[in-house]
Motif scaffolding. Structure first.
Motif, short mmCIF file in Angstrom:
data_model
loop_
_atom_site.label_atom_id
_atom_site.label_comp_id
_atom_site.label_asym_id
_atom_site.label_seq_id
_atom_site.Cartn_x
_atom_site.Cartn_y
_atom_site.Cartn_z
N GLU A 116 0.85 -1.19 0.00
CA GLU A 116 0.00 0.00 0.00
C GLU A 116 0.88 1.24 0.00
OE1 GLU A 116 -3.99 -0.94 2.43
OE2 GLU A 116 -2.18 -1.11 3.66
N ARG A 117 0.33 2.33 -0.47
CA ARG A 117 1.05 3.61 -0.46
C ARG A 117 0.81 4.29 0.88
NH1 ARG A 117 2.13 7.17 -5.63
NH2 ARG A 117 3.02 9.07 -4.69
N HIS A 118 1.85 4.91 1.44
CA HIS A 118 1.75 5.49 2.78
C HIS A 118 2.15 6.96 2.76
CE1 HIS A 118 1.27 1.45 4.42
NE2 HIS A 118 2.28 1.08 3.65
N SER A 119 1.43 7.74 3.56
CA SER A 119 1.74 9.15 3.76
C SER A 119 2.62 9.31 5.00
CB SER A 119 0.45 9.96 3.94
OG SER A 119 0.68 11.19 4.58
N TYR A 120 3.35 10.41 5.06
CA TYR A 120 4.18 10.70 6.24
C TYR A 120 3.34 10.78 7.51
CZ TYR A 120 2.61 15.61 6.29
OH TYR A 120 1.85 16.76 6.39
#
Length: 425
Positions: A116-120
């Motif tokens: 999955e793509r993750h944000s800071y």
């Protein structure tokens, strides 16, 4: 199949203790270094698993599961194939794939993070699994539970921003030290395992310098001036980064690693593990390996030897052995066992043979508490308690007895808090 000891070993060796306690068995048809967990051993292991789950949940870790197999290409990419090929089992060809029993869980967890793509703003992400790993140990090296070919490891991998790494290292070290204190396994020293000479270590010299300093700083903050001391060791690092190892010495003076916190700047590069930074760019994540409770096999062996088999009540396979003196007390004993089971305790009712023989059998098994019920106990609604670990023996009211052992279990106490003896008149 045998659960018996071999001659010539000290009675404190976990393999000899196993002869009385029946924790594990070995079977030539299954293979060396592949112990079978018998019911008593399964109880101890399950309690350790519950402790590991409790610590992981408290620290905000997310549970995951991953397969014990992976393509050879996975381990080539992670670097394990090049570094550990001789210690890994041979690859298995299935169709067009070349599969390998995993020597470590980290490549799978890296792939879970990458799914999955993750944000800071989502970081840190902590993935926890009690997963099996495999090492192709030589037959002459495997030994009991302390050196095996299948390792069941309490394993967490943290994916965080660089500015979060120090706090995550500190959190992991505190949890690992706390777990060992709770288990009663004193840590002799914490080892800062640093890079050595040669080309067996991945990453730049700059990365290693900064990573080692981050671990050193966190360890200094956590340990302060108290025991255990921090000791630096050149050449003991993992190939992908430096680590803090919780070291214990066994009764032979040999050092064993029982918990670890490791920085890894290799796999984030190799697997392109990133997050969406605040400025909109893709930034490289920091990966931290943490083991708190440790490997189930090694920890059980260490616990058996630490306590000479007489484990704290919360870990004991049989927490209370109930022994009626005669058939006339059977109903009372059955009711007591029912009360203990309702309270969540592991109770055993033993009625066969003389009372003396039954007491000896209970002591040999290292049951935590022996509760004898005779005519006097039935008439006073009490039990006569023997707790060898606490050096306590005497009558205890039935309700107080159930509460005392239940509190020790739920609090994972080292000893049961028994009532003070009543002065004789």
């Amino acid at each position: 199949m045998t659960a018996h000891s071999e001659p010539g070993r000290s009675a404190l060796d976990h393999r000899d203790l196993n002869a009385d306690m029946s924790v594990f068995a070995t079977e030539p048809m299954i293979g060396a270094g592949l112990p079978l967990w018998l019911p008593a051993g399964a109880v101890i292991r399950r309690e350790l698993e519950l402790l590991a789950q409790h610590i992981a949940h408290r620290d905000g870790c997310l549970p995951v599961y991953s397969p014990v197999l992976g393509k050879r290409a996975l381990y080539e990419r992670s670097g394990h194939w090049k570094k550990f090929r001789n210690d890994m089992f041979p690859s298995i060809r299935v169709g067009g794939d070349e599969l390998v029993l995993r020597p470590a869980n980290c490549p799978h967890h890296a792939m879970i993070y990458a799914a999955e793509r993750h944000s800071y703003r989502q970081l840190p992400i902590r993935l926890n699994e009690l997963g099996s790993m495999f090492r192709a140990e030589r037959s002459g090296v495997v030994s009991g539970l302390s050196r095996v070919r299948q390792i069941s490891l309490d394993d967490t991998h943290v994916f965080c921003r660089p500015d979060q790494a120090a706090a995550e290292i500190t959190r992991a070290l505190r949890s690992a030290l706390g777990a060992q204190r709770l288990l009663g396994l004193p840590v002799d020293y914490v080892r800062l395992s640093r890079r050595g000479a040669g080309d067996g270590f991945l990453g730049s010299a700059d990365q290693w310098i900064h990573a080692e300093e981050a671990l050193r700083s966190a360890a200094t903050d956590v340990l302060g001036d108290d025991d255990p001391p921090l000791v630096e060791a050149i050449g003991e690092a993992a190939f992908y980064g430096p680590k803090l190892d919780l070291q214990v010495r066994d009764r032979h003076g040999h050092d064993e690693t029982i918990g670890t916190v490791q920085l890894d700047f290799n796999q984030p590069e190799r697997f392109d593990l990133t997050y969406d930074a605040a400025d909109g760019t893709r930034s490289r994540v920091v990966m931290i390996h943490r083991g708190t409770v440790g490997a189930m096999e090694r920890v059980v062996a260490a616990l058996l030897e630490r306590y000479s088999g007489r484990l704290p009540l919360w870990l004991a396979p049989v927490q209370v052995c109930v022994l009626p003196v005669a058939p006339a007390q059977d109903d009372y004993a059955h009711a007591l066992v029912d009360d203990l089971c309702v309270a969540g305790l592991r109770a055993r009712l033993d009625t066969d043979g003389s009372l003396g023989a039954r007491i000896r059998s209970s002591r040999r098994r290292r049951d935590a508490v022996i509760a004898v019920t005779g005519p006097a106990e039935v008439s006073s609604d009490s039990v006569h308690v023997t707790d060898p670990a606490a050096a306590f023996a005497g009558p205890v009211a039935r309700d107080r007895f159930v509460k005392s052992v239940s509190d020790a279990r739920s609090g994972r106490a080292q000893q049961v808090d028994w009532p003070a003896p009543t002065p004789s008149s």
